[in-house]
Design an enzyme around this catalytic site. Structure first.
Site, PDB file in Angstrom:
ATOM      1  N   HIS A  43       1.068  -1.283   0.046  1.00  0.00           N
ATOM      2  CA  HIS A  43      -0.045  -0.069   0.017  1.00  0.00           C
ATOM      3  C   HIS A  43       1.201   1.287  -0.078  1.00  0.00           C
ATOM      4  O   HIS A  43       2.190   0.905  -0.044  1.00  0.00           O
ATOM      5  CB  HIS A  43      -1.012  -0.054   1.042  1.00  0.00           C
ATOM      6  CG  HIS A  43      -0.368  -0.350   2.491  1.00  0.00           C
ATOM      7  ND1 HIS A  43       0.760   0.486   3.082  1.00  0.00           N
ATOM      8  CD2 HIS A  43      -0.381  -1.432   3.190  1.00  0.00           C
ATOM      9  CE1 HIS A  43       1.040   0.318   4.297  1.00  0.00           C
ATOM     10  NE2 HIS A  43       0.553  -1.221   4.450  1.00  0.00           N
ATOM     11  N   HIS A  82       4.137   1.261   2.052  1.00  0.00           N
ATOM     12  CA  HIS A  82       5.208   0.703   1.609  1.00  0.00           C
ATOM     13  C   HIS A  82       5.913   1.682   0.519  1.00  0.00           C
ATOM     14  O   HIS A  82       7.060   1.726   0.361  1.00  0.00           O
ATOM     15  CB  HIS A  82       4.989  -0.499   1.017  1.00  0.00           C
ATOM     16  CG  HIS A  82       4.386  -1.656   2.146  1.00  0.00           C
ATOM     17  ND1 HIS A  82       2.808  -1.964   1.816  1.00  0.00           N
ATOM     18  CD2 HIS A  82       4.843  -2.435   2.814  1.00  0.00           C
ATOM     19  CE1 HIS A  82       2.861  -3.021   2.922  1.00  0.00           C
ATOM     20  NE2 HIS A  82       4.044  -2.992   3.668  1.00  0.00           N
ATOM     21  N   GLN A 101       7.657   4.265  10.707  1.00  0.00           N
ATOM     22  CA  GLN A 101       7.387   4.721  11.926  1.00  0.00           C
ATOM     23  C   GLN A 101       6.272   3.959  12.831  1.00  0.00           C
ATOM     24  O   GLN A 101       6.083   3.829  13.826  1.00  0.00           O
ATOM     25  CB  GLN A 101       7.246   6.120  12.009  1.00  0.00           C
ATOM     26  CG  GLN A 101       7.044   6.568  13.462  1.00  0.00           C
ATOM     27  CD  GLN A 101       8.084   6.146  14.455  1.00  0.00           C
ATOM     28  OE1 GLN A 101       9.125   6.258  14.279  1.00  0.00           O
ATOM     29  NE2 GLN A 101       7.689   5.935  15.752  1.00  0.00           N
ATOM     30  N   VAL A 155       2.118   6.497   7.012  1.00  0.00           N
ATOM     31  CA  VAL A 155       1.188   7.219   5.981  1.00  0.00           C
ATOM     32  C   VAL A 155      -0.367   6.720   6.459  1.00  0.00           C
ATOM     33  O   VAL A 155      -0.457   5.621   6.717  1.00  0.00           O
ATOM     34  CB  VAL A 155       1.592   6.502   4.661  1.00  0.00           C
ATOM     35  CG1 VAL A 155       0.482   7.046   3.427  1.00  0.00           C
ATOM     36  CG2 VAL A 155       2.841   7.044   4.019  1.00  0.00           C
ATOM     37  N   SER A 173      -1.724  -3.706   5.677  1.00  0.00           N
ATOM     38  CA  SER A 173      -2.017  -4.728   4.690  1.00  0.00           C
ATOM     39  C   SER A 173      -3.460  -5.348   5.245  1.00  0.00           C
ATOM     40  O   SER A 173      -4.237  -5.765   4.562  1.00  0.00           O
ATOM     41  CB  SER A 173      -1.007  -5.724   4.530  1.00  0.00           C
ATOM     42  OG  SER A 173       0.393  -5.088   4.006  1.00  0.00           O
TER      43      SER A 173
HETATM   44  P1  AMP Z   1       4.979  -4.994   6.418  1.00  0.00           P
HETATM   45  O1  AMP Z   1       4.831  -5.267   5.123  1.00  0.00           O
HETATM   46  O2  AMP Z   1       3.503  -4.615   7.247  1.00  0.00           O
HETATM   47  O3  AMP Z   1       5.895  -5.811   7.424  1.00  0.00           O
HETATM   48  O4  AMP Z   1       5.502  -3.625   6.448  1.00  0.00           O
HETATM   49  C1  AMP Z   1       6.907  -3.345   5.938  1.00  0.00           C
HETATM   50  C2  AMP Z   1       7.426  -2.095   6.172  1.00  0.00           C
HETATM   51  O5  AMP Z   1       6.508  -1.008   5.793  1.00  0.00           O
HETATM   52  C3  AMP Z   1       7.726  -1.828   7.583  1.00  0.00           C
HETATM   53  O6  AMP Z   1       8.905  -1.281   7.830  1.00  0.00           O
HETATM   54  C4  AMP Z   1       6.387  -0.968   8.057  1.00  0.00           C
HETATM   55  O7  AMP Z   1       6.734  -0.284   9.210  1.00  0.00           O
HETATM   56  C5  AMP Z   1       6.332  -0.134   6.907  1.00  0.00           C
HETATM   57  N1  AMP Z   1       4.864   0.300   6.762  1.00  0.00           N
HETATM   58  C6  AMP Z   1       3.673  -0.394   7.116  1.00  0.00           C
HETATM   59  N2  AMP Z   1       2.578   0.304   7.085  1.00  0.00           N
HETATM   60  C7  AMP Z   1       2.879   1.578   6.908  1.00  0.00           C
HETATM   61  C8  AMP Z   1       2.253   2.902   6.900  1.00  0.00           C
HETATM   62  N3  AMP Z   1       1.292   3.088   6.895  1.00  0.00           N
HETATM   63  N4  AMP Z   1       3.256   4.082   6.900  1.00  0.00           N
HETATM   64  C9  AMP Z   1       4.631   3.906   6.842  1.00  0.00           C
HETATM   65  N5  AMP Z   1       5.430   2.784   6.610  1.00  0.00           N
HETATM   66  C10 AMP Z   1       4.472   1.510   6.780  1.00  0.00           C
END
Ligand code: AMP
Length: 287
Positions: free
Chosen positions: A33, A36, A148, A176, A186
Site C-alpha cells: 500500500h 510501503h 514509524q 502514511v 495490509s
Molecule cells: P509490513 O509489510 O507490514 O511488514 O511492513 C513493511 C514495512 O512497511 C515496515 O517497515 C512497516 O513499518 C512499513 N509500513 C507499514 N505500514 C506503513 C504505513 N502506514 N506508513 C509507513 N510505513 C509503513
C-alpha cells in the site's frame, strides 16, 4: 525489475553491488500500500539501487491463522513495484529461509523486546529480529528503510544493528495514513465496513492523548487512561495496550516530556492494529 527467488542468486547478486552504488532495502510482507511505497520512494531517492523483499514470515506470528489469513496478492504487488521502478524484488521461499535443520534465532532481550509487543505477541520480536538479520545478510544493503508505524520494530532493529555490528544505516519513514487518520496496513483490508469504521478510534485516541499533552498533562497514567477509555467506547475494538513510553527503549516514563511516544495496540476480531505518535524535541509531533 529483476525478480530473485533463490538465496544463492541473491548472495551472488549482492557480491556485485559495490560497483553499482548505494543499495537501499525495504523489507515487507507484501500486500503493498502507500505506506510501503513511501519507503520505496525514500530508498529510490537516496540510493542507486532499490531492493524490496516480500516474505510473509511465519515465525513472527503467534497464531497459525494469523499467518494463513495474512492477505496476499502478488499480481497487484508486482504492478505497484514496477510502477515504483524498483530494481530488484527478492521473493525468497519459506523452505529455503527456514530449512528443516534451522536452529539459530536472534532473540533480543531487555525492555525493547519485553515490553508492549513483547507481552502481547511474544513470537513477534524474535521472529522479526531473526528474519531481518537473515535478510540483511542476504541483501547486504547500505541503507534500510522502516516505517514509524511499527515503532517497536524500529527500536528492535536499531538495537540489533548496534549489538551485532551490522554495517547498515537505518532510515525511519513517517506513517502514511488513510484520509480518516487510520494508519495504512495490509491487514485493514480484511475489516468489514463496520469494523473499518470502528478502527478509526485508534487514531482518535492518539489525538486525545496528544491534546492532553498539549494541555500540559504530564502524568503518563492520566494519558494512558484517557486513550484507553476512548478506545473502550468502541465495542468492536479490544485494547491490548495504550502506553506512554520512551520510543527507543519502550520503557515507562515518570513524566511526559520530549522525546516520548504514545502507543496503542488493539484488536478487531483477529485483526491487530498498532499505531503511535512521538512527541519529539522542540515539541514537534511525529504522527
Ligand atoms: P509490513 O509489510 O507490514 O511488514 O511492513 C513493511 C514495512 O512497511 C515496515 O517497515 C512497516 O513499518 C512499513 N509500513 C507499514 N505500514 C506503513 C504505513 N502506514 N506508513 C509507513 N510505513 C509503513
Amino acid at each position: 525489475m529483476r525478480i530473485i527467488y533463490k538465496l544463492e542468486e541473491m548472495t551472488e547478486t549482492a557480491r556485485g553491488w559495490l560497483a553499482g552504488g548505494a543499495v537501499g532495502f525495504v523489507p515487507t510482507m507484501g500486500y503493498l500500500h502507500q505506506g510501503h511505497i513511501a519507503l520505496i520512494e525514500a530508498a529510490r531517492q537516496e540510493c542507486e539501487i532499490s531492493v524490496v523483499s516480500i516474505f510473509v514470515n511465519q515465525m513472527q506470528f503467534d497464531r497459525h491463522e494469523s499467518f494463513t489469513q495474512y492477505p496476499r496478492n502478488m499480481a497487484r504487488d508486482l504492478q505497484l513495484l514496477n510502477k515504483a521502478h524498483v530494481d530488484v524484488l527478492f521473493l525468497p521461499r519459506a523452505e529455503e529461509i527456514y530449512p528443516p535443520n534451522f536452529s539459530t534465532y536472534v532473540a533480543p532481550s531487555g525492555s525493547v523486546a519485553e515490553r508492549l509487543e513483547g507481552v502481547t505477541s511474544p513470537a513477534y520480536i524474535r521472529g522479526v529480529s531473526t528474519i531481518i538479520t537473515k535478510l540483511f545478510q542476504l541483501v547486504r544493503p547500505d541503507i534500510v528503510y522502516f516505517g514509524q508505524k511499527d515503532a517497536q520494530q524500529v527500536a528492535v532493529v536499531r538495537q540489533l544493528i548496534r549489538d551485532l555490528n551490522i554495517d547498515v544505516n537505518l532510515r525511519v519513514v513517517p506513517t502514511v495514513r488513510e484520509s480518516d487518520g487510520l494508519a495504512m496496513s495490509s491487514q485493514s483490508h480484511l475489516l468489514s465496513p463496520a469494523e473499518r469504521k470502528a478502527a478509526r478510534i485508534v487514531y482518535r485516541a492518539l489525538l486525545a492523548g496528544k491534546t492532553l499533552v498539549e494541555k500540559h498533562e504530564r502524568r503518563p497514567s492520566a494519558i494512558e487512561k484517557a486513550m484507553a477509555d476512548l478506545v473502550a467506547t468502541e465495542p468492536l475494538v479490544q485494547l491490548d495496550y495504550a502506553a506512554v513510553c520512551h520510543p527507543d527503549t519502550m520503557n515507562e516514563l515518570d513524566d511526559v516530556r520530549p522525546r516520548c511516544m504514545l502507543a496503542i495496540a488493539a484488536r478487531i476480531g483477529s485483526i491487530r492494529l498498532i499505531d503511535n505518535f512521538v512527541w519529539q524535541e522542540k515539541g514537534r509531533w511525529q504522527m
